[in-house]
Design a protein around this motif. Structure first.
Motif, mmCIF file in Angstrom:
data_model
loop_
_atom_site.group_PDB
_atom_site.id
_atom_site.type_symbol
_atom_site.label_atom_id
_atom_site.label_comp_id
_atom_site.label_asym_id
_atom_site.label_seq_id
_atom_site.Cartn_x
_atom_site.Cartn_y
_atom_site.Cartn_z
ATOM 1 N N HIS A 193 1.082 -1.307 -0.071
ATOM 2 C CA HIS A 193 -0.742 -0.296 0.082
ATOM 3 C C HIS A 193 0.807 1.209 -0.062
ATOM 4 C CE1 HIS A 193 -3.273 -2.918 0.765
ATOM 5 N NE2 HIS A 193 -2.682 -3.101 1.804
ATOM 6 N N ARG A 194 1.684 1.571 0.768
ATOM 7 C CA ARG A 194 2.654 2.027 0.876
ATOM 8 C C ARG A 194 3.534 2.593 -0.606
ATOM 9 N NH1 ARG A 194 7.147 4.974 3.951
ATOM 10 N NH2 ARG A 194 7.097 7.426 2.601
ATOM 11 N N CYS A 195 3.905 0.959 -1.010
ATOM 12 C CA CYS A 195 4.687 1.477 -3.086
ATOM 13 C C CYS A 195 4.102 1.795 -3.610
ATOM 14 C CB CYS A 195 5.207 -0.147 -3.199
ATOM 15 S SG CYS A 195 5.281 0.040 -4.785
ATOM 16 N N GLU A 196 2.329 1.721 -3.940
ATOM 17 C CA GLU A 196 1.188 2.134 -4.100
ATOM 18 C C GLU A 196 1.383 3.883 -4.050
ATOM 19 O OE1 GLU A 196 -3.362 1.821 -6.013
ATOM 20 O OE2 GLU A 196 -2.907 0.220 -3.713
ATOM 21 N N ALA A 197 0.740 4.400 -2.778
ATOM 22 C CA ALA A 197 0.997 5.578 -2.723
ATOM 23 C C ALA A 197 1.909 6.524 -3.021
ATOM 24 C CB ALA A 197 0.913 5.647 -1.042
ATOM 25 N N VAL A 198 3.450 5.863 -2.865
ATOM 26 C CA VAL A 198 4.675 6.491 -3.390
ATOM 27 C C VAL A 198 4.031 5.781 -5.177
ATOM 28 C CG1 VAL A 198 7.444 6.381 -3.740
ATOM 29 C CG2 VAL A 198 5.706 6.265 -1.927
ATOM 30 N N THR A 199 3.825 5.710 -6.123
ATOM 31 C CA THR A 199 3.776 5.320 -6.951
ATOM 32 C C THR A 199 3.259 6.050 -7.906
ATOM 33 O OG1 THR A 199 4.923 2.755 -6.839
ATOM 34 C CG2 THR A 199 3.751 3.421 -9.211
ATOM 35 N N GLU A 200 1.933 6.347 -7.429
ATOM 36 C CA GLU A 200 0.827 7.367 -7.639
ATOM 37 C C GLU A 200 1.750 8.737 -7.554
ATOM 38 O OE1 GLU A 200 -2.945 6.895 -6.223
ATOM 39 O OE2 GLU A 200 -3.339 4.760 -6.342
ATOM 40 N N ARG A 201 2.292 9.045 -6.833
ATOM 41 C CA ARG A 201 2.939 10.430 -6.209
ATOM 42 C C ARG A 201 3.358 10.522 -7.249
ATOM 43 N NH1 ARG A 201 5.415 10.760 -0.606
ATOM 44 N NH2 ARG A 201 6.422 12.712 -1.727
ATOM 45 N N THR A 202 4.723 9.555 -7.895
ATOM 46 C CA THR A 202 5.248 9.283 -9.018
ATOM 47 C C THR A 202 4.820 9.871 -10.030
ATOM 48 O OG1 THR A 202 7.057 7.947 -7.614
ATOM 49 C CG2 THR A 202 7.943 8.635 -9.481
ATOM 50 N N LEU A 203 4.034 8.874 -10.398
ATOM 51 C CA LEU A 203 3.587 9.277 -11.599
ATOM 52 C C LEU A 203 2.834 10.104 -12.601
ATOM 53 C CD1 LEU A 203 2.632 5.442 -12.209
ATOM 54 C CD2 LEU A 203 3.811 6.644 -13.288
ATOM 55 N N ALA A 204 1.644 10.380 -11.720
ATOM 56 C CA ALA A 204 1.193 11.750 -11.199
ATOM 57 C C ALA A 204 1.933 13.399 -11.381
ATOM 58 C CB ALA A 204 0.423 12.299 -9.940
ATOM 59 N N ARG A 205 2.825 13.542 -11.111
ATOM 60 C CA ARG A 205 3.902 14.105 -11.222
ATOM 61 C C ARG A 205 4.548 14.248 -12.706
ATOM 62 N NH1 ARG A 205 4.121 18.126 -11.414
ATOM 63 N NH2 ARG A 205 5.957 18.354 -10.638
ATOM 64 N N VAL A 206 5.240 12.867 -12.854
ATOM 65 C CA VAL A 206 5.900 12.833 -14.087
ATOM 66 C C VAL A 206 5.125 12.987 -15.837
ATOM 67 C CG1 VAL A 206 6.739 10.734 -15.645
ATOM 68 C CG2 VAL A 206 7.717 10.838 -13.360
ATOM 69 N N PHE A 207 3.540 12.983 -15.561
ATOM 70 C CA PHE A 207 2.749 12.886 -16.224
ATOM 71 C C PHE A 207 2.718 14.472 -16.680
ATOM 72 C CE2 PHE A 207 3.177 8.661 -16.879
ATOM 73 C CZ PHE A 207 2.992 8.406 -18.522
ATOM 74 N N ASP A 208 2.514 15.515 -15.293
ATOM 75 C CA ASP A 208 2.039 16.713 -15.372
ATOM 76 C C ASP A 208 3.027 17.052 -16.222
ATOM 77 O OD1 ASP A 208 -0.490 16.581 -14.003
ATOM 78 O OD2 ASP A 208 0.810 17.323 -11.770
ATOM 79 N N GLU A 209 5.014 16.667 -15.970
ATOM 80 C CA GLU A 209 5.595 17.238 -16.691
ATOM 81 C C GLU A 209 5.995 16.827 -18.024
ATOM 82 O OE1 GLU A 209 8.172 19.492 -16.018
ATOM 83 O OE2 GLU A 209 7.668 20.319 -13.620
ATOM 84 N N LEU A 210 5.611 15.984 -18.060
ATOM 85 C CA LEU A 210 5.220 15.508 -19.893
ATOM 86 C C LEU A 210 4.709 15.838 -20.396
ATOM 87 C CD1 LEU A 210 6.225 11.212 -19.009
ATOM 88 C CD2 LEU A 210 7.181 12.771 -20.399
ATOM 89 N N LEU A 211 3.501 16.916 -20.038
ATOM 90 C CA LEU A 211 2.405 17.556 -20.710
ATOM 91 C C LEU A 211 2.839 19.125 -20.682
ATOM 92 C CD1 LEU A 211 -0.821 16.033 -19.297
ATOM 93 C CD2 LEU A 211 0.102 15.703 -21.295
#
Length: 344
Positions: A193-211
């Motif tokens: 569950h901690r891995c999921e939370a951190v992965t979500e935070r990371t992917l959200a920021r990565v795709f914000d920056e890609l866009l």
């Protein structure tokens, strides 16, 4: 015939890398990493030995049925095989797309030394032009996110996301498909569950920056970690839970425009990485192709079988072929226990 636009070339290459039942061999170990692997089998890490090892992988007959592309280290990109054929020509001749690792490694993050920032943006535009001339058609950049007490910080995630997007934009400018790799490490006692939370935070920021940096999503691939229990977690999530949790996380944050997700194995055993990928594909309703971009999980049996001896090359190639075949089946959701027994 009209020449394809660069955007269309990027899209076509990205799609070819995730062709049905195929994935990517990550043979891009830095000199330091390949030295550790060769040390483990008692082989000196000379340029000739590194060349011989990569040659046995790239010349394995039939592996191209399951391997669409190979990520190379800079040294290997400019090397030739044992018969004198440049590695890029050797791979291309088999219908395998050559790629290149372009980052310069993870270094301590200024102001937060327990975290890492990946370096290598300086001079990247010029290097990419050289890599494209040498035959590379895709590239990879790895960012490292550590889970621990009070980390990852937003600072770490933000700086790595920005660098990943900057790299991706430069790649596409050069006509090279970027593989974007934000790896949340599995080291530590955290649960899934901690891995999921951190992965979500990371992917959200990565795709914000890609866009924000106008990266063409249809002309890139994502190489994420699977959402998995930490290595020291006493309660390890099972295969079905890992598959379901990973897919839930990806659906929330990865746009359907991305043509494919090629997972890293991240220290999992060879067989477990295959089982996790197969379970995800058996769900059958993902908007992206789900495949693999494995290094150690494809190579470990071959490396052990080779042991630096030319007489062992056929056995090593057989071991590599078997793992490639198993993972090709997993990329279709068709992997079975019987295949693993056959591989043994």
């Amino acid at each position: 015939m009209r020449k394809k636009s660069m955007q269309q070339q990027l899209i076509d290459t990205a799609r070819a890398l995730v062709a049905p039942g195929k994935g990517i061999l990550a043979a891009d170990e830095s000199t330091g990493t390949i030295t550790k692997r060769l040390d483990s089998i008692g082989v000196e890490s000379t340029e000739a030995n590194r060349q011989a090892y990569r040659d046995l992988l790239f010349t394995t007959e039939g592996a191209e049925a399951f391997v669409s592309g190979v990520i190379l280290f800079e040294e290997t990109l400019f090397q030739s095989g044992l018969d004198g054929t440049p590695f890029t020509d050797l791979l291309t001749g088999k219908g395998v797309i050559p790629g290149i690792k372009v980052d310069k490694g993870a270094k301590p993050l200024a102001g937060s030394p327990d975290e890492k920032i990946t370096e290598g943006l300086d001079g990247l535009r010029e290097r990419l032009a050289d890599y494209a001339k040498a035959g590379a058609r895709f590239a990879k950049w790895r960012a490292v996110i550590t889970i621990g007490d009070g980390i990852p910080t937003d600072y770490c995630i933000d700086t790595n996301a920005h660098a990943l997007a900057r790299y991706a934009a430069l790649c596409q400018e050069a006509g090279i498909v970027p593989i974007v790799e934000p790896e949340v490490l599995m080291d530590g006692p955290h649960d899934i569950h901690r891995c999921e939370a951190v992965t979500e935070r990371t992917l959200a920021r990565v795709f914000d920056e890609l866009l924000a940096q106008q990266v063409l999503l249809e002309g890139m691939l994502l190489k994420p970690n699977m959402v998995i229990s930490g290595t020291e977690c006493p309660q390890q999530a099972g295969v079905d839970e890992v598959a379901a949790t990973t897919l839930r996380c990806l659906r929330r944050h990865v746009p359907a425009a991305v043509p494919g997700i090629v997972f890293l194995s991240g220290g999992q055993s060879d067989e477990l990485a295959t089982r996790h990928l197969n379970a995800m594909n058996q769900h059958g309703d993902a908007p992206w192709t789900l495949s693999f971009s494995y290094g150690r999980a494809l190579q470990a049996p071959a490396l052990a079988a080779w042991s630096g001896k030319s007489d062992n090359v056929p056995a090593a190639q057989q071991a590599y072929y078997r793992r490639a075949r198993c993972n090709g089946a997993a990329a279709r959701g068709q992997y079975t226990d019987a295949m693993e027994q056959d591989a043994a």
